[in-house]
Design a protein around this motif. Sequence first.
Motif: not given
Length: 216
Positions: A131-135
């Motif tokens: 999720k952190a990567q995607n955001s």
Amino acid sequence: QELRATLGRHCRSKGGITAQIYPLAGILRCGYCGKPMRGTSSTGIRYYRDSSRVEKTCDCPQISVRAEEIEGSVVKILQEIVDYSIRCGDIRTSNDKLQKAETRYERAKELYMQGEMTREAIQSEKERYEKAQNSLQFTNPNAIMALCVELQPAFEGWNGTLPIERKKLLRTAIRAAYLRGNTLVGLKPTDAFMPLAQEKLCNCGEGGIRTRGRDL
């Protein structure tokens, strides 16, 4: 200057009647039924009205709202986000956030291999990291700073901005805005604006910005 002043009042007219411009057309939606809010006018006053009520397709409780008020509310929220990003330097810390997320996940994997973390826990950490990567991974600090520099004076000078330019400006920042009654309940940012909105995200929907129920 005379032409600009004329355009500032309206973009075109037909039969001597000024054509109204609705910057949130195609963006503003009913928070009850999800239908688009259409621009309409009465005695020279602009409104947004739920299309389901216009077409009588469902019995939605959404009322008509003054266009000037809802547009001003949306702009105020967006301006606050831009000002906050510049003031707190969030756009410069995205890489640090991603690095911390990666370090946390690597540590979680080590603990899992040592038998000190359950399968469920490591899966949760994996989802957190992804999720952190995607955001954050698409964030280019220089590009985001340039966007802030472009948007800040535009939002501050909203009242002096041409109607057609207002429409373009809002589409740079948001894909959708949701209204319930007289209350703006959420905004969905564009990909370009998403990095600025990270600190305003809520868990009630994908890419939703909490507005704290701004009553108009």
